[in-house]
Structure formats: structure tokens, C-alpha cells
Design a protein around this motif. Structure first.
Motif, mmCIF file in Angstrom:
data_model
loop_
_atom_site.group_PDB
_atom_site.id
_atom_site.type_symbol
_atom_site.label_atom_id
_atom_site.label_comp_id
_atom_site.label_asym_id
_atom_site.label_seq_id
_atom_site.Cartn_x
_atom_site.Cartn_y
_atom_site.Cartn_z
ATOM 1 N N MET A 159 0.946 -1.197 0.128
ATOM 2 C CA MET A 159 0.028 -0.261 0.221
ATOM 3 C C MET A 159 0.976 1.378 0.092
ATOM 4 S SD MET A 159 -2.852 -1.427 2.675
ATOM 5 C CE MET A 159 -3.567 0.555 3.155
ATOM 6 N N ILE A 160 1.730 1.251 0.842
ATOM 7 C CA ILE A 160 2.953 2.508 0.658
ATOM 8 C C ILE A 160 3.526 2.656 -0.686
ATOM 9 C CG2 ILE A 160 5.149 3.318 1.750
ATOM 10 C CD1 ILE A 160 4.110 1.944 4.301
ATOM 11 N N ALA A 161 4.030 1.596 -1.191
ATOM 12 C CA ALA A 161 4.652 1.481 -2.490
ATOM 13 C C ALA A 161 3.953 2.097 -3.573
ATOM 14 C CB ALA A 161 5.074 0.085 -2.775
ATOM 15 N N VAL A 162 2.409 1.723 -3.704
ATOM 16 C CA VAL A 162 1.764 2.138 -5.042
ATOM 17 C C VAL A 162 1.124 3.317 -4.514
ATOM 18 C CG1 VAL A 162 1.145 -0.387 -5.518
ATOM 19 C CG2 VAL A 162 -0.469 1.066 -4.082
ATOM 20 N N GLY A 163 1.333 4.179 -3.124
ATOM 21 C CA GLY A 163 0.831 5.651 -3.171
ATOM 22 C C GLY A 163 -0.349 5.651 -2.476
ATOM 23 N N VAL A 164 -0.719 4.689 -1.742
ATOM 24 C CA VAL A 164 -2.250 4.807 -0.995
ATOM 25 C C VAL A 164 -2.192 5.842 0.070
ATOM 26 C CG1 VAL A 164 -3.599 3.603 0.733
ATOM 27 C CG2 VAL A 164 -2.922 2.649 -1.319
ATOM 28 N N TYR A 165 -0.936 6.375 0.390
ATOM 29 C CA TYR A 165 -0.859 7.287 1.479
ATOM 30 C C TYR A 165 -0.327 8.672 0.904
ATOM 31 C CZ TYR A 165 -1.582 3.314 4.177
ATOM 32 O OH TYR A 165 -2.286 2.034 5.103
ATOM 33 N N GLY A 166 -0.203 8.755 -0.373
ATOM 34 C CA GLY A 166 0.222 9.928 -0.934
ATOM 35 C C GLY A 166 -0.513 11.168 -0.672
#
Length: 461
Positions: free
Chosen positions: A64-71
Motif C-alpha cells: 500500500m505504501i509502495a503504490v501511493g495509497v498514503y500519497g
């Protein structure tokens, strides 16, 4: 914001991330209970499988962090977050199934992961439906007062007006500037007790945004605010924290010298970084050797010339080294000298366009990482000709060579492909942030976020 290993994370994002992790653990346990009931098996106590539950949640959470969920769009667009969640959970489950196949265990089965995937999607989307408006509300925005009413104050206003901003400006105080840009600013002389005024507004931070500070620093005001327990920040440091870059329009050598950063703990971090580079580059070279060989053949078949492209680049402390990549352009692409890549560049071959989009052309650079000329994470190495030009045009450009160049970096994941002096200036601001605040934690964030750039290559050329 919370400062974690010299890198700032918004409170709302941190809270959402921790809640997501807990919900992933719950979804994994529910999946196990469901599968056990389906086959008529006793599920057993949770204490016997807590490590597996945390492991499953951790793998999906990292995806999730890697694909930008927390962007930056995570708290304002449910549609954006939902699409990224689907991709992240799918990638996480695929990774877990692969791990289970390589290292088969007796607690979790691949059939359980299918249930975990469905339950994870349900609980995480429901979580965002319930909390999306709350996490994006003013409750999670810091209340900021700006001392100044000129151009710098106006820049802070534009930054604070962004939907993803983590702060809200509650007041502007005009400090006697000759040119006032923010019309609603309150004159300093109209406030009898600035300390009490700050308290009454519930201000948590004051930013000094004076254009000219020589002989005009309001020291008595700043001291009064500081003794009230309110954080006082200068303009450049505030921008660095909020934007993740060093603003070249406002910094000077003294700020770089006296601000926090470039710490002596780098010796230990450097050893960790080098050990990781050696292990990871060896592993990656072994695993990707067939891919490199396959595309080397395709490059040869697609256009005349060698399969690999070699070029001198500027590395650590300004020393040149030879960079090796899979060739993506025609052999005569630089017959008139090096020049910036352009959108729809006619010099790029058919196979070259593909390997650039998915970053396969970068894989041979792991050999430079193994030799110690590059690292996995760092500023992109530039051609000597460009470096000579940019050092004359952009302040502090040579400071980016104080760290090893990298295959990926903070600038690459935050700014699209740069193809001009202005783009190079903007990327330098991110490179300086990385050089100033480097930690292994920041490297991990960059490596994870590189997956997002590969999956959604908006800036690839």
C-alpha cells in the motif's frame, strides 16, 4: 506532523496507516476463521499464529505504501485511494502466495489468502468511507500564524489552500513591510500582547515570513511566543518540511550550515547503505540476468548498434564513472553532443520506448552499484557537459555530488522527468532535501515508492 528518522509524516496519514495495519491483521484472522469453519477444522488460539497475522498485514501494508495509497491525494479522493487499494492488495496477496510457495508453512495456506484479500478490500474501503472526511478536516491541520504580509506570506497562503495541506493559517501579522501583499493582515501595532493573541487563537506554530530580516527581526515578539510553548519556525525550514524539498529561492549558505541536517551519524548509515547495496545488487543481477539478456537481444534485433549504452557520468565528489544501460536510442542519437530527452523523442527506438516505460533499461546499472560507483538510492548521475552548465546557472548544484548517485531517488519519485534547466533546478531542491535528511528509513520509503513510478510512469521518457 510527526518526525520519524528525520522525515516528516502528517498526523492524519500516520493515524490512517496504523489503523489500516490493525484492520489488515483483523482481516487476516477473519480469513483464517472463515477457512477453518469451511473445512470443519478447529481454528485454535490466536496466540499460535500472531506472527503470521502480523507478517501478512505487513506485506500488504508495504504494498500500500509502495503504490501511493498514503500519497498527497489519499485523504481527499476516495476514488483515487480505492483504485490504489485494489492494486496494492492484489500485489500483496501475490507476494504472499509466492512466499508461501517458496517457504511453505503450516499455519496459513494460499487458499486463506483469497479470503484475506476480499476481507481486506472490504474493511479498508469501509474504513475510508467512515473516516475520509474526518481525517481531511481541520482537526488534523496545525493552526499556523504568519509573521509577515509580503510575497512570502502569499506563498504560504497558496500552500495552505491546497486540499492536501496539513496546516491552516489562522492569522497574518503585518510587521511593517513596505509592500503588503496579504491585505487582511493585522498590523503588529494593533496587537497589545502578541503572546496572549497567539494563545487566544490556539496557534500551534508561528512562521517568520519576512522578506528582509536584517535589523528587522522581531526578537521580543519571537521570545514571547516561544516562552508560551508555541513552536517558532523560519520560512525556509517550514517550506522544507511541508514540501519535502529545499527552496532555492530563499535559502542561503548560512541556513544550510546552521539548519538541522548533514549529521555525523551518516557513518553508520553509510555502512548500512553499502551493505544493502552489495546484497541487493548481487541478488538483483542474478535474478534479472535472463531479463537483461532477453532485452539485449531484442535491442539488437530492433535497431543497428550495440545492445548496451555506455556514457561518462558525474558521481560522488564530482568524479566521473562509466554508466551502462540497455540502449534505448539510435546509435547516432548524440552525434551532435548530449541533449535533453524530449516528449515523444524521435531518437528513441520501438523497444527503447518500452524498456524506458518499465525501467528495464536501468537494470544494468546494478553493476555500478555493486562496484560502489552508484547506490540504489541517490540523485540521478548527470552527463559532465550538463553538470558544467548547471553549476553555472543553479546555486548549490555541486552539493548534490556529496552523496552517491542512485538508480532511483527522492527527486525521481516526486517530480516528473526533467528536460530543462528549470526542471533541473526543481529536481535539485528534492536532491538537496535527500542529501540533507538522508537516513536508511528515507531510502526504504524511496525504494517502496519507486514501484508507484514504475506502475504509473507519468514522467518516463
Amino acid at each position: 506532523m510527526i518526525r520519524l528518522f528525520k522525515h516528516y509524516i502528517p498526523h492524519a496519514v500516520l493515524l490512517l496507516g496504523l489503523l489500516d495495519f490493525a484492520l489488515l491483521v483483523v482481516a487476516s484472522e477473519m480469513a483464517w476463521q472463515l477457512r477453518a469453519a469451511q473445512i470443519g477444522m478447529e481454528p485454535g488460539p490466536v496466540s499460535g499464529r500472531w506472527l503470521s497475522l502480523v507478517g501478512i498485514a505487513g506485506v500488504v501494508w508495504l504494498a500500500m505504501i509502495a503504490v501511493g495509497v498514503y500519497g498527497p491525494y489519499a485523504l481527499r479522493s476516495l476514488r483515487f485511494a480505492g483504485a490504489r487499494l485494489l492494486v496494492a492488495i492484489s500485489l500483496g496477496i501475490i507476494a504472499l502466495a509466492t512466499i508461501d510457495w517458496i517457504l511453505p508453512g503450516q499455519t496459513f495456506w494460499r487458499s486463506t489468502l483469497l479470503y484475506a484479500m476480499g476481507l481486506a478490500i472490504f474493511v479498508l474501503v469501509a474504513d475510508r468511507l467512515l473516516l475520509n472526511s474526518f481525517l481531511g478536516s481541520s482537526a488534523f491541520r496545525r493552526r499556523v500564524m504568519v509573521l509577515g504580509a509580503g510575497d512570502r506570506a502569499q506563498r504560504l497562503r497558496r500552500l495552505g489552500d491546497r486540499p492536501e495541506s496539513g496546516f491552516a493559517i489562522v492569522s497574518y501579522i503585518a510587521m511593517g513591510e513596505p509592500e503588503r501583499t496579504v491585505e487582511e493582515a493585522i498590523p503588529r501595532e494593533a496587537i497589545h500582547d502578541l503572546g496572549r493573541f497567539v494563545e487566544n487563537l490556539g496557534v500551534s506554530e508561528v512562521v517568520l515570513a519576512l522578506q528582509e530580516r536584517r535589523n528587522s527581526l522581531p526578537l521580543q515578539d519571537l521570545l514571547r511566543i516561544k516562552t508560551k510553548g508555541v513552536h517558532v519556525n523560519d520560512f525556509s525550514s517550514f517550506l522544507e518540511r511541508e514540501t519535502g524539498r529545499v527552496d532555492l529561492d530563499t535559502v542561503n549558505p548560512s541556513w544550510l550550515i546552521f539548519s538541522d541536517g548533514f549529521s555525523s551519524s551518516r557513518m553508520f548509515s553509510g555502512v548500512v547503505k553499502r551493505l544493502f547495496d552489495i546484497v541487493a545488487s548481487l541478488t538483483l543481477l542474478i535474478l534479472t540476468a535472463p531479463i537483461i539478456a532477453l532485452f539485449a537481444v531484442l535491442v539488437k534485433l530492433d535497431s543497428a548498434g550495440p545492445a548496451f549504452f555506455r556514457q561518462r557520468r558525474v558521481g560522488l565528489f564530482g568524479q566521473d564513472f562509466e554508466l551502462v544501460k540497455l540502449r534505448s536510442m539510435r546509435v547516432d542519437a548524440e552525434k551532435d553532443g548530449a541533449k535533453w530527452a524530449e516528449t515523444n523523442d524521435t531518437r528513441i527506438t520501438r523497444i527503447g520506448r518500452l524498456i524506458r516505460k518499465v525501467r528495464i533499461d536501468e537494470l544494468p546499472q546494478t553493476w555500478s552499484v555493486l562496484k560502489g560507483e552508484m547506490s540504489f538510492v541517490g540523485p540521478r548521475p548527470e552527463v559532465p557537459q550538463f553538470v558544467d552548465q548547471l553549476q553555472d546557472q543553479i546555486p548549490f548544484y555541486q552539493e548534490r555530488h556529496m552523496v552517491k548517485p542512485g538508480i532511483t531517488g527522492w527527486a525521481q519519485i516526486n517530480f516528473p522527468y526533467g528536460a530543462s534547466t528549470q526542471d533541473s533546478r526543481k529536481k535539485l531542491e528534492y536532491d538537496l532535501y535527500y542529501a540533507k535528511n538522508y537516513t536508511p528509513f528515507l531510502d526504504l520509503v524511496i525504494l517502496l515508492q519507486t514501484l508507484r513510478v514504475i506502475l504509473w510512469p507519468e514522467g518516463a521518457r
